[in-house]
Design a protein around this motif. Structure first.
Motif, short mmCIF file in Angstrom:
data_model
loop_
_atom_site.label_atom_id
_atom_site.label_comp_id
_atom_site.label_asym_id
_atom_site.label_seq_id
_atom_site.Cartn_x
_atom_site.Cartn_y
_atom_site.Cartn_z
N LYS A 57 7.66 45.76 -27.03
CA LYS A 57 8.67 46.19 -26.88
C LYS A 57 7.98 47.70 -26.48
CE LYS A 57 11.93 42.39 -28.14
NZ LYS A 57 13.47 42.43 -28.26
N LEU A 58 9.12 48.02 -25.51
CA LEU A 58 8.61 49.43 -25.19
C LEU A 58 9.78 50.75 -24.92
CD1 LEU A 58 6.60 49.84 -21.70
CD2 LEU A 58 6.08 50.10 -23.93
N PHE A 59 10.11 51.56 -25.95
CA PHE A 59 11.80 52.06 -26.02
C PHE A 59 11.29 53.55 -25.95
CE2 PHE A 59 12.15 48.54 -28.91
CZ PHE A 59 12.86 47.83 -28.64
N SER A 60 12.53 54.72 -25.01
CA SER A 60 12.37 55.47 -24.61
C SER A 60 12.60 56.23 -25.77
CB SER A 60 13.42 55.81 -23.74
OG SER A 60 12.51 55.56 -22.16
N ALA A 61 12.76 57.81 -26.03
CA ALA A 61 12.76 58.53 -26.64
C ALA A 61 14.54 58.28 -26.89
CB ALA A 61 12.32 60.26 -26.47
N GLY A 113 14.24 39.61 -35.47
CA GLY A 113 12.82 39.40 -35.69
C GLY A 113 12.13 40.51 -36.47
N LEU A 114 10.97 40.33 -36.74
CA LEU A 114 10.09 41.46 -37.19
C LEU A 114 9.93 43.13 -35.98
CD1 LEU A 114 8.60 42.86 -39.85
CD2 LEU A 114 6.51 41.68 -39.00
N HIS A 115 9.49 44.12 -36.29
CA HIS A 115 8.89 44.98 -35.15
C HIS A 115 8.18 45.93 -36.01
CE1 HIS A 115 13.44 44.12 -34.12
NE2 HIS A 115 13.05 45.01 -33.12
N ILE A 116 7.21 46.31 -35.44
CA ILE A 116 5.68 46.64 -35.98
C ILE A 116 5.45 47.86 -34.63
CG2 ILE A 116 3.56 47.26 -36.50
CD1 ILE A 116 4.04 43.45 -37.18
N VAL A 117 5.65 49.07 -35.17
CA VAL A 117 5.50 50.30 -34.07
C VAL A 117 4.03 49.68 -33.67
CG1 VAL A 117 4.84 52.42 -34.18
CG2 VAL A 117 7.02 51.40 -35.59
N ALA A 118 3.31 49.87 -32.81
CA ALA A 118 2.04 50.00 -32.47
C ALA A 118 2.34 51.76 -32.24
CB ALA A 118 2.49 49.25 -31.43
N ARG A 119 2.49 52.26 -31.23
CA ARG A 119 3.26 53.55 -30.49
C ARG A 119 4.34 53.96 -30.72
NH1 ARG A 119 3.29 55.56 -25.36
NH2 ARG A 119 3.38 52.87 -25.44
N GLY A 120 3.98 55.43 -31.39
CA GLY A 120 5.14 56.50 -31.15
C GLY A 120 6.15 56.50 -32.39
N LYS A 121 7.03 56.59 -32.90
CA LYS A 121 7.92 57.29 -34.02
C LYS A 121 9.56 56.43 -34.08
CE LYS A 121 5.03 60.92 -35.72
NZ LYS A 121 5.29 62.36 -35.73
N VAL A 122 9.94 55.47 -35.62
CA VAL A 122 11.10 55.06 -35.12
C VAL A 122 11.86 55.66 -36.41
CG1 VAL A 122 12.52 53.48 -35.31
CG2 VAL A 122 10.09 53.10 -34.26
N ARG A 123 13.19 56.11 -36.14
CA ARG A 123 14.25 56.79 -37.39
C ARG A 123 14.84 55.18 -37.89
NH1 ARG A 123 18.58 58.95 -36.14
NH2 ARG A 123 18.70 61.09 -37.25
N GLU A 153 10.53 59.28 -30.07
CA GLU A 153 9.65 59.09 -28.97
C GLU A 153 9.74 57.76 -28.15
OE1 GLU A 153 6.43 61.34 -31.13
OE2 GLU A 153 5.20 59.98 -30.75
N ASP A 154 8.09 58.38 -27.11
CA ASP A 154 8.44 56.73 -26.19
C ASP A 154 7.14 56.24 -27.23
OD1 ASP A 154 9.87 57.84 -23.93
OD2 ASP A 154 7.86 58.48 -22.99
N THR A 155 8.03 55.01 -27.54
CA THR A 155 7.91 54.10 -28.70
C THR A 155 7.24 52.55 -28.41
OG1 THR A 155 8.61 55.38 -30.34
CG2 THR A 155 7.73 52.97 -30.53
N GLU A 156 6.24 52.44 -28.80
CA GLU A 156 5.93 50.70 -27.88
C GLU A 156 5.95 50.10 -29.53
OE1 GLU A 156 1.77 47.84 -26.78
OE2 GLU A 156 2.05 50.66 -26.78
N ILE A 157 6.73 48.44 -29.65
CA ILE A 157 6.54 48.12 -30.52
C ILE A 157 6.28 46.22 -30.13
CG2 ILE A 157 8.79 47.17 -31.73
CD1 ILE A 157 8.75 48.94 -32.54
N ALA A 158 5.54 46.27 -31.20
CA ALA A 158 4.91 44.47 -31.12
C ALA A 158 5.93 43.75 -32.04
CB ALA A 158 3.95 44.58 -31.67
#
Length: 234
Positions: free
Chosen positions: A36-40, A53-63, A104-109
């Motif tokens: 899953k891709l998310f914009s800033a 479900g479970l979200h795992i940060v593959a790239r980027g940052k999540v607050r 920021e632009d973030t990728e979630i597994a």
């Protein structure tokens, strides 16, 4: 195996919850994982929504944050690549206890709740690691509660400036220089206050000769003096 699945398997293997799994097991789990891709600024989920479900940060940052009825935010955590998010509701079936948005632009597994629970049944070491991660999160939340209950905004700000100076600062002729990792508004959300108080306290510390402040650029002129304030600041 496709490049996409290989990348997802690599991302899963960097997560503390799944680090004990073999390459073959990670590749199997990757077939149950969605990218899953998310914009800033985009929301991953909101507080009170059913946990899917479970979200795992593959790239980027999540607050991760809570919002009061008047719209004020309290940041609980910032998650970086290799970290999982909101593990507890995946198991207890409850709603998300807080909201999450991409810094920021973030990728979630993403692994659905059903698939992750099934995988935990097959690999009992995984839920044990979940307990370890949740325990560490609980300790961090207790620390946040203690800070908000027993320290002033000024003390919390000074403590943050000292940590940044020691971890991110570089020595220059002017002093120890670093850049705040967030805007004054975001820093206020992390410290449990409002932007105006952050700006006012930064200006006060500058007037006292301890700092030079230029927007997000900070120069600590007197680190020892700043540390001494922690024990004397009302």
């Amino acid at each position: 195996m496709s490049t996409e699945r290989s990348d997802l398997a690599t991302a899963l293997g960097k997560t503390a919850l799944l680090s004990s799994l073999s390459s073959a097991e990670l590749q199997t789990l990757a077939t149950r994982t969605v990218r899953k891709l998310f914009s800033a600024g985009e929301l991953l989920f909101s507080e009170g929504e059913p946990c899917n479900g479970l979200h795992i940060v593959a790239r980027g940052k999540v607050r991760i944050f809570k919002t009061s009825v008047n719209g004020r935010e309290q940041v609980l955590a910032v998650n970086v690549p290799g970290e999982s998010i909101a593990e507890l509701p995946v198991f207890d079936g409850g709603p998300f206890p807080a909201s999450a948005s991409a810094i920021e632009d973030t990728e979630i597994a993403f692994i659905s709740r059903r698939d992750f629970n099934a995988y935990c049944m097959e690999h009992p070491e995984v839920p044990l690691k979940v307990l370890t991660v949740v325990g560490a999160r609980l300790r961090r939340l207790v620390g946040i509660i203690e800070e908000l209950s027993f320290t002033t905004v000024r003390q919390r700000l000074i403590s943050t400036l000292i940590k940044l100076a020691e971890s991110e600062g570089r020595k220059t002729e002017r002093g120890i220089e670093f850049e705040l990792p967030a805007t004054h508004q975001e820093l206020a959300s992390q410290l449990g206050t409002v932007r105006e108080l952050i700006s006012r306290n930064l200006m006060r510390l500058q007037a006292e000769g301890l700092l030079e402040v230029d927007a997000r650029n900070i120069v600590v002129k007197d680190l020892k003096g700043l540390i001494a304030l922690l024990d004397t600041t009302p």
